[in-house]
Design an enzyme around this catalytic site. Sequence first.
Site, short mmCIF file in Angstrom:
data_model
loop_
_atom_site.label_atom_id
_atom_site.label_comp_id
_atom_site.label_asym_id
_atom_site.label_seq_id
_atom_site.Cartn_x
_atom_site.Cartn_y
_atom_site.Cartn_z
N ALA A 11 0.80 -1.23 0.00
CA ALA A 11 0.00 0.00 0.00
C ALA A 11 0.83 1.27 0.00
O ALA A 11 0.29 2.37 0.17
CB ALA A 11 -0.93 0.01 1.21
N ILE A 15 -1.30 1.19 -7.23
CA ILE A 15 -2.72 0.93 -7.00
C ILE A 15 -3.00 0.59 -5.54
O ILE A 15 -4.09 0.85 -5.04
CB ILE A 15 -3.28 -0.16 -7.93
CG1 ILE A 15 -2.62 -1.51 -7.66
CG2 ILE A 15 -3.12 0.24 -9.38
CD1 ILE A 15 -3.29 -2.65 -8.41
N GLY A 16 -2.01 0.04 -4.83
CA GLY A 16 -2.21 -0.27 -3.42
C GLY A 16 -2.44 0.99 -2.60
O GLY A 16 -3.33 1.05 -1.75
N SER A 138 -3.53 -10.62 -12.73
CA SER A 138 -3.25 -9.87 -13.96
C SER A 138 -3.64 -10.72 -15.16
O SER A 138 -3.58 -11.95 -15.12
CB SER A 138 -1.76 -9.53 -14.04
OG SER A 138 -1.41 -9.06 -15.33
N TYR A 164 6.47 -14.09 -13.79
CA TYR A 164 5.40 -13.21 -13.33
C TYR A 164 4.04 -13.75 -13.78
O TYR A 164 3.09 -13.80 -12.99
CB TYR A 164 5.61 -11.79 -13.85
CG TYR A 164 4.54 -10.82 -13.45
CD1 TYR A 164 4.46 -10.36 -12.14
CD2 TYR A 164 3.60 -10.36 -14.37
CE1 TYR A 164 3.47 -9.47 -11.76
CE2 TYR A 164 2.62 -9.47 -14.00
CZ TYR A 164 2.55 -9.03 -12.68
OH TYR A 164 1.56 -8.15 -12.31
#
Length: 280
Positions: A11, A15-16, A138, A164
Amino acid sequence: MPITTTVITGATSGIGKETALALAKKDHALYLLVRDMDKGELVKQELISASKNNNIYTVFCDLSDMESVHNAAQVLKTSLFSINVLINNAGGVFNNHQLTKDGFEMTFAVNHLGHFLLTNLLLPLLERGQARVINVSSDAHRMAKPQFKDLQWVHTPYSPLKAYATAKLFNIYFTRALEVKFGPKGITSFALHPGIVNSNFGEGLGGTGKTLLWLARPFMITPEQGALTSIYLATASRIDSKSGKYFKNMKVTAPSARAINEEGRNNLWNKSMELVAPFL
């Protein structure tokens, strides 16, 4: 109304951070699990200033270090009776093959295994809170071809993008497994694609990965836009029936055919449980 208690990883940026800000403004009590406590404290103060919500706390957690994950869970179990929302948001892509101190490939550890351990350690609090577990995946998962016999990429030629993609596929497997195993106990789980976000993610990439990021840059969305689906899943009412699903643009969407493979899902769960057993 009772306060919603939310735990979120990753965070301090991207986006966090935008997800945390939106939830702070909705008066969630926020527990930020952070690897850099100095940065975490700065972000905490930013969030408090912007939201006028003082119920924001930082807990040290390095997702690449399973002992650190265990210790963070212990802090939360000491501090809280229940958790209503757990957002497994942190992630990373690493240009070179590297193993963590526990012997796990870094992409696998940070994107999947650390969150797998954290979630399992917090299950009593999640059950008491009838929690939503939100896993940031994702669309990269569509490129994945998992090698279950070589999860640490020791014998398989390492590719940062393939590693990933595989980890993001594992996020979807994990989401569905949580629904099957713990849905009857009141825990719901959701996976999501945030979009291709213009953030510092992937800055260390070279070669093909760097080229792909450069080509994608004009089509990228802002972190605020990328956070919208996470915020939706953390706050929307009447979505329990969609537990176990994969979301994009705040709507259920079909993941890859491989992502709904039950054998792969069960294989991942069993192998992950073996790997984290010393830390449970």
